[in-house]
Write a protein that holds these residues in place. Structure first.
Motif, PDB file in Angstrom:
ATOM      1  N   ALA A 291      47.734  36.978  38.904  1.00 12.44           N
ATOM      2  CA  ALA A 291      46.916  37.160  37.701  1.00 12.44           C
ATOM      3  C   ALA A 291      45.474  36.730  37.945  1.00 12.44           C
ATOM      4  N   VAL A 292      45.291  35.598  38.653  1.00 13.96           N
ATOM      5  CA  VAL A 292      43.939  35.108  38.944  1.00 13.96           C
ATOM      6  C   VAL A 292      43.196  36.092  39.844  1.00 13.96           C
ATOM      7  N   ALA A 293      43.884  36.615  40.864  1.00 16.22           N
ATOM      8  CA  ALA A 293      43.252  37.571  41.775  1.00 16.22           C
ATOM      9  C   ALA A 293      42.856  38.844  41.028  1.00 16.22           C
ATOM     10  N   ILE A 294      43.747  39.367  40.207  1.00 17.20           N
ATOM     11  CA  ILE A 294      43.453  40.593  39.458  1.00 17.20           C
ATOM     12  C   ILE A 294      42.287  40.373  38.507  1.00 17.20           C
ATOM     13  N   GLN A 295      42.272  39.211  37.841  1.00 18.83           N
ATOM     14  CA  GLN A 295      41.176  38.931  36.920  1.00 18.83           C
ATOM     15  C   GLN A 295      39.843  38.831  37.646  1.00 18.83           C
ATOM     16  N   ASN A 296      39.836  38.192  38.828  1.00 20.22           N
ATOM     17  CA  ASN A 296      38.605  38.057  39.589  1.00 20.22           C
ATOM     18  C   ASN A 296      38.095  39.412  40.066  1.00 20.22           C
ATOM     19  N   VAL A 297      38.996  40.251  40.574  1.00 21.63           N
ATOM     20  CA  VAL A 297      38.599  41.587  41.025  1.00 21.63           C
ATOM     21  C   VAL A 297      38.101  42.418  39.837  1.00 21.63           C
ATOM     22  N   ALA A 298      38.730  42.260  38.681  1.00 18.93           N
ATOM     23  CA  ALA A 298      38.300  43.004  37.494  1.00 18.93           C
ATOM     24  C   ALA A 298      36.877  42.630  37.091  1.00 18.93           C
TER      25      ALA A 298
END
Length: 285
Positions: free
Chosen positions: A15-22
Motif C-alpha cells: 500500500a505504501v509503495a502504491i501510494q508513493n508511486v501514485a
C-alpha cells in the motif's frame, strides 16, 4: 492470505509503495514515475529472499515512531503539487518506518539493500542538480547530428540546434538526456545490489557505461525528433509530441535499460563458474 502479522506487514508495504508511486504519477513526468516504479521494484527484489522467514517483532517505541512516520508521509504527500524536493525523500522515510514496524532497531540491518534502493530517489534528484546541463546539451546536439549525417541527411549543428532543410530542434535542458543518464546510473546500483558483481574493475566499467548508454539513447531520440521536424511534423503534431514528452519517449528509456542489462549480464556471466563437463556418452558393451 490469512491476516498474520507477516501478511499484514507485506500488505502495508504494498500500500505504501502504491501510494508513493501514485504521488509521482500525479505530480511528476512519466520518466520520473517509471523510475519510482523501478526503485520500488528493486527494493522488492532485494528483499525477496527474506519474505519466507520474516516475522514482524518491532520494539514498542519503534512501533509508535514507525506509525507516526507513516502518518506524516501520507499527510505530506497530500500537499505535493509539482516539483517538491521532499517528494524524493518520502520513499526512504517510509522504508525506515516500515522497517521499524517489522524489526527492533538493532536488526534493521537486514533491510540495508532495500533501503539503499529507496535512497536512489533522493540520489536521482541530487544527480539532476549536480550534473552540468550546458555541456551535455551541446554534446547531445553534436552526437544527434552525427547520426543524421551518417544516414546521409543534410544536417547542420549550430550550438544546441540540430537543423535539417525543412526544420529542426533545439536541445534544451529538459531534453538533453540528463534524467535518462541518472536513471541508468541508478539502475546500475539496483542491479549491483540485487545481482552482485565481485570484480571492482567490472563495477567501475558499469558506472562508466551506464551514463554513456543513457546519453546515446537520448541522441537517437533527438535525431528522430529532428527528422520529424524536418518533414513538417514539428511541435504540436501528434508524432512529435508522442516522442518528445509523451509515452513514446519511454521507448528510448526501455532501450537504454535493455542495453545496460545486456552489458551487465555479460559481465556477470564472466564471474560464473564454468559448467561441469558432460561425461562422454558410453558405447555399447
Amino acid at each position: 492470505m490469512p491476516p498474520t502479522p507477516r501478511n499484514l506487514w507485506l500488505a502495508l508495504c504494498a500500500a505504501v509503495a502504491i501510494q508513493n508511486v501514485a504521488v509521482f504519477q500525479s505530480s511528476q513526468s512519466e520518466h520520473i514515475t517509471v523510475f519510482a516504479v523501478l526503485v520500488w521494484g528493486g527494493a522488492v527484489i532485494c528483499m525477496e529472499d527474506q519474505f519466507e522467514d520474516l516475522e514482524p517483532r518491532p520494539a514498542s517505541w519503534g512501533l509508535i515512531i514507525g506509525t507516526l512516520l507513516l502518518v506524516w508521509v501520507l499527510a505530506r504527500s497530500a500537499v505535493i503539487l509539482h516539483w517538491d524536493g521532499l517528494l524524493f525523500a518520502l520513499a526512504p522515510i517510509a522504508g525506515l518506518a516500515l522497517g521499524l514496524l517489522a524489526e527492533k532497531p538493532a536488526n534493521l540491518g537486514r533491510f540495508r539493500d532495500p533501503m539503499l534502493c529507496l535512497m536512489l530517489l533522493p540520489g536521482f534528484a541530487l544527480l539532476m542538480r549536480i550534473l552540468p546541463e550546458a555541456p551535455i546539451s551541446l554534446l547531445t546536439a553534436q552526437v544527434s547530428g552525427l547520426w543524421l549525417s551518417i544516414l546521409g541527411l543534410d544536417v547542420i549543428v549550430n550550438s544546441r540546434s540540430v537543423l535539417l532543410p525543412g526544420g529542426g530542434v533545439q536541445v534544451l535542458g529538459p531534453c538533453n538526456g540528463l534524467d535518462l543518464m541518472a536513471q541508468i546510473l541508478c539502475v546500475a546500483v539496483i542491479f549491483l545490489l540485487a545481482f552482485p558483481i565481485r570484480s571492482w574493475s567490472s563495477r567501475c566499467l558499469l558506472f562508466l557505461v551506464a551514463p554513456l548508454i543513457g546519453l546515446i539513447c537520448n541522441t537517437f531520440r533527438i535525431a528522430l525528433l529532428a527528422v520529424l521536424a524536418g518533414h513538417g511534423h514539428s511541435k504540436g503534431s501528434w508524432w512529435f509530441d508522442f516522442f518528445h514528452d509523451s509515452t513514446g519517449s519511454l521507448v528510448f528509456s526501455g532501450v537504454a535499460v535493455l542495453a545496460f542489462g545486456m552489458v551487465y549480464m555479460r559481465l556477470l556471466e564472466r564471474e560464473l563458474p564454468p559448467l561441469p563437463a558432460q561425461p562422454p556418452q558410453g558405447g555399447g558393451l
